[in-house]
Every structure is written in C-alpha cells, then in structure tokens.
Write an enzyme that holds these catalytic residues in place. Structure first.
Site, PDB file in Angstrom:
ATOM      1  N   SER A  39       0.842  -1.192   0.000  1.00 16.46           N
ATOM      2  CA  SER A  39       0.000   0.000   0.000  1.00 16.46           C
ATOM      3  C   SER A  39       0.883   1.249   0.000  1.00 16.46           C
ATOM      4  O   SER A  39       1.700   1.420  -0.898  1.00 16.46           O
ATOM      5  CB  SER A  39      -0.957  -0.038   1.205  1.00 16.46           C
ATOM      6  OG  SER A  39      -2.007   0.898   1.045  1.00 16.46           O
ATOM      7  N   HIS A  69      -4.714  -5.294  -1.960  1.00 16.05           N
ATOM      8  CA  HIS A  69      -5.634  -5.165  -0.824  1.00 16.05           C
ATOM      9  C   HIS A  69      -6.720  -6.234  -0.932  1.00 16.05           C
ATOM     10  O   HIS A  69      -7.893  -5.946  -1.187  1.00 16.05           O
ATOM     11  CB  HIS A  69      -6.262  -3.779  -0.799  1.00 16.05           C
ATOM     12  CG  HIS A  69      -5.297  -2.663  -0.561  1.00 16.05           C
ATOM     13  ND1 HIS A  69      -4.410  -2.204  -1.519  1.00 16.05           N
ATOM     14  CD2 HIS A  69      -5.070  -1.911   0.547  1.00 16.05           C
ATOM     15  CE1 HIS A  69      -3.693  -1.211  -1.026  1.00 16.05           C
ATOM     16  NE2 HIS A  69      -4.078  -1.005   0.223  1.00 16.05           N
ATOM     17  N   GLU A 120      -1.655  -2.189  -8.482  1.00 17.90           N
ATOM     18  CA  GLU A 120      -2.858  -2.522  -7.718  1.00 17.90           C
ATOM     19  C   GLU A 120      -3.324  -1.247  -7.036  1.00 17.90           C
ATOM     20  O   GLU A 120      -2.577  -0.273  -6.952  1.00 17.90           O
ATOM     21  CB  GLU A 120      -2.574  -3.625  -6.687  1.00 17.90           C
ATOM     22  CG  GLU A 120      -1.599  -3.247  -5.584  1.00 17.90           C
ATOM     23  CD  GLU A 120      -2.229  -2.559  -4.390  1.00 17.90           C
ATOM     24  OE1 GLU A 120      -3.412  -2.830  -4.077  1.00 17.90           O
ATOM     25  OE2 GLU A 120      -1.537  -1.725  -3.764  1.00 17.90           O
TER      26      GLU A 120
END
Length: 306
Positions: free
Chosen positions: A109, A277, A207
C-alpha cells in the site's frame, strides 16, 4: 541487486509504522502469528504515536526506520500498516545505512513509496506483502496468505497459476524482467521526483483500493504520458478493490479503462492476480527476476532471499 539474508527461527523482526497510525488492537493480535513462525518481535518506540493522520511526526517515523535497519539484533522489518505518509520521509532517509545493513523489508500500500525509493537508491530486494495491523491481526486473515511468509525462511521460486485465481489476458506476449511497482496512486505520485519509478525492461505490477474507474484512468494516463507503460517489458495487474463507480451513474468500467490503455501494447498484460488489498494475498519480492506469460497464464518469480 542485494538479496537480504533468509530468516532463521529464533531471530527478531522489527515492527515500524512509517505511514498512518495502525490499529493497536489488531497489531497486538498479529504478534502471536510472528511468534508461531519462531520469531521474536521488537516494536519501534513510536509505533503507537499519532500526529494527525500520521503515526508520529516525520522525525519519529524516520528515526524508527533508521533504528531498525541499524539494529544488529533485528533481522527483518515488517510494517504495521499503510495509509499515508511514507513519501514525506523519503528524501530524509539514510540510504547508505540501508545499503550497509540490508535486511528483509516487508509491507504494501503506502509502503510502495519506500519499496521504490529503497530499491532504486540501494539495490535492496524488498517484499510486497500483508501487514500486521492491516491484515494479519484481523479475523479473516487466511491460511494461504499466512503461507506466503515461508518465502522469507528459504529461497523459494513463486509460481502463480490459475489454480490460485482466474487470470485474464489483456495483451498477448511473454517476457522476463525484474518486478517493480505496487500501489498505482503511489507510483504516479513519484513521477517527477528523485524516486520516480524506473520501468525500463521491468515487469510493472499495479494494484489499488477505493479508486473509481475515472481515477484509475487518470493514473494510467499519467503512466502512459510519462513513458512508463511503453518502457515496461510486461504488466502484472493485481487486485483493484472497491473500484466500482460511486459519484455518478455514467461511467466506464474498470475493464474498459484497462483495455483502453493496455490492450494495444505489444507485450504481456495479464489481470486477475490476487496481489494487493485482498484475500488471499499473494506476497511477492520486488526487484527479483520473473517471467510473465499470457500464453500459459503464469507468473514465475525468482526468490527474494539468499
């Protein structure tokens, strides 16, 4: 590239929070998982600090990062969670310290910014994988995701096939390159900085979470205009969680956006990878060589530890 040493039972993992404040309850619930792997845990001094939306001031988070890399009793570093904030400290990191004390560094992330900065400044292979507060300490953290930590204890070649999840070909091809990338919005944020992602002859992995199709459109447009898509040897499309339109009824779909920017590329582009995620979460090393094939619908990644 510098490959960190593999872990041994009885060694110590350091925990830092270089971005937003972690959920401390989830963090504590995650510690036994590391203990079950045979590891001791050392939590950095400022993990429980808060400074607005940050886990402490920039100086506190930077000090924790430096401390864990410098500590000879710490053999690996895992991030408590993501959120926001790593880009704020990237310019102040002592990259010479990291290069002289290479060790496993694990997170995803917002940690994408650190993955890129550390790899491009030091050559250290790092790991994109689930974190303590964000994932491991929650009730739904699954056995498959837990098993991905085994790659830290011995050199393992990772093989992603359709046995794990359905894969979809956007552009045909087969190519090799070192895997780079991570969270798409963070990659775009790096453009124009000293930490701008280098995709030349690399397999670009992307992502994201919570971004509507129009936002993903803008990110891919920026990657296209900056030459990142053209430079890449292939593109690995991970999970895009909660990407459905929210602000208006009229919208392109995520699939339409991806095809607009990626279908014409004369290189392998494959989507559907459970990396990001999501659960299960297929953890991968960043900076190691890999082969992506649209023909066999496979991704083979070389080990990330020595």
């Amino acid at each position: 590239m510098i490959y960190p040493n593999r872990l041994q039972p009885g060694q110590t993992v350091g925990v830092i929070a270089p971005a937003s404040p972690p959920d401390l309850n989830h963090l504590q619930r995650a510690i036994p998982f590391l203990n079950e792997l045979g590891l001791h845990v050392k939590i950095a001094p400022h993990v429980s600090c808060t400074y607005g939306y940050l886990a402490g001031t920039d100086e506190q988070r930077l000090n924790d990062l430096h401390m864990m890399f410098a500590d000879r009793d710490v053999d690996a570093i895992i991030c408590a969670g993501g959120g926001y904030g790593t880009g704020r400290i990237a310019d102040s990191i002592d990259y010479k310290l990291i290069k002289n004390h290479p060790k496993i560094f694990w997170g995803y992330s917002d940690i994408t910014y650190l993955h890129t900065a550390i790899r491009q400044k030091t050559g250290l292979v790092t790991f994109h994988g689930p974190m303590l507060s964000s994932d491991i300490g929650k009730d739904d953290f699954d056995d498959f995701s837990k098993s991905m930590f085994h790659q830290l204890f011995q050199p393992v070649t990772l093989n992603y096939t359709q046995d794990i999840s359905p894969l979809h070909v956007i552009s045909e091809g087969e190519s090799e390159g070192r895997v780079v990338g991570g969270n798409l919005s963070l990659l775009v944020n790096s453009i124009g900085s000293d930490y701008e992602l280098n995709t030349k002859n690399k397999l670009l992995f992307i992502e994201d979470i919570g971004e509507e199709p129009y936002r993903i459109d803008s990110f891919l447009s920026q990657l296209q205009l900056s030459g990142k898509l053209e430079d890449a040897a292939g593109i690995i499309i991970g999970d895009f969680k909660d990407s459905q339109p929210k602000k208006r009824n009229e919208s392109l779909s995520l699939e339409q956006v991806l095809h607009h920017y990626l279908a014409h590329l004369e290189k392998p582009v494959v989507s559907g990878f459970k990396i990001g995620h999501c659960l299960p979460h297929f953890a991968i090393p960043l900076g190691t060589k890999a082969r992506l094939s649209s023909f066999s619908k496979t991704l083979v990644i070389q080990p990330g530890v020595s």
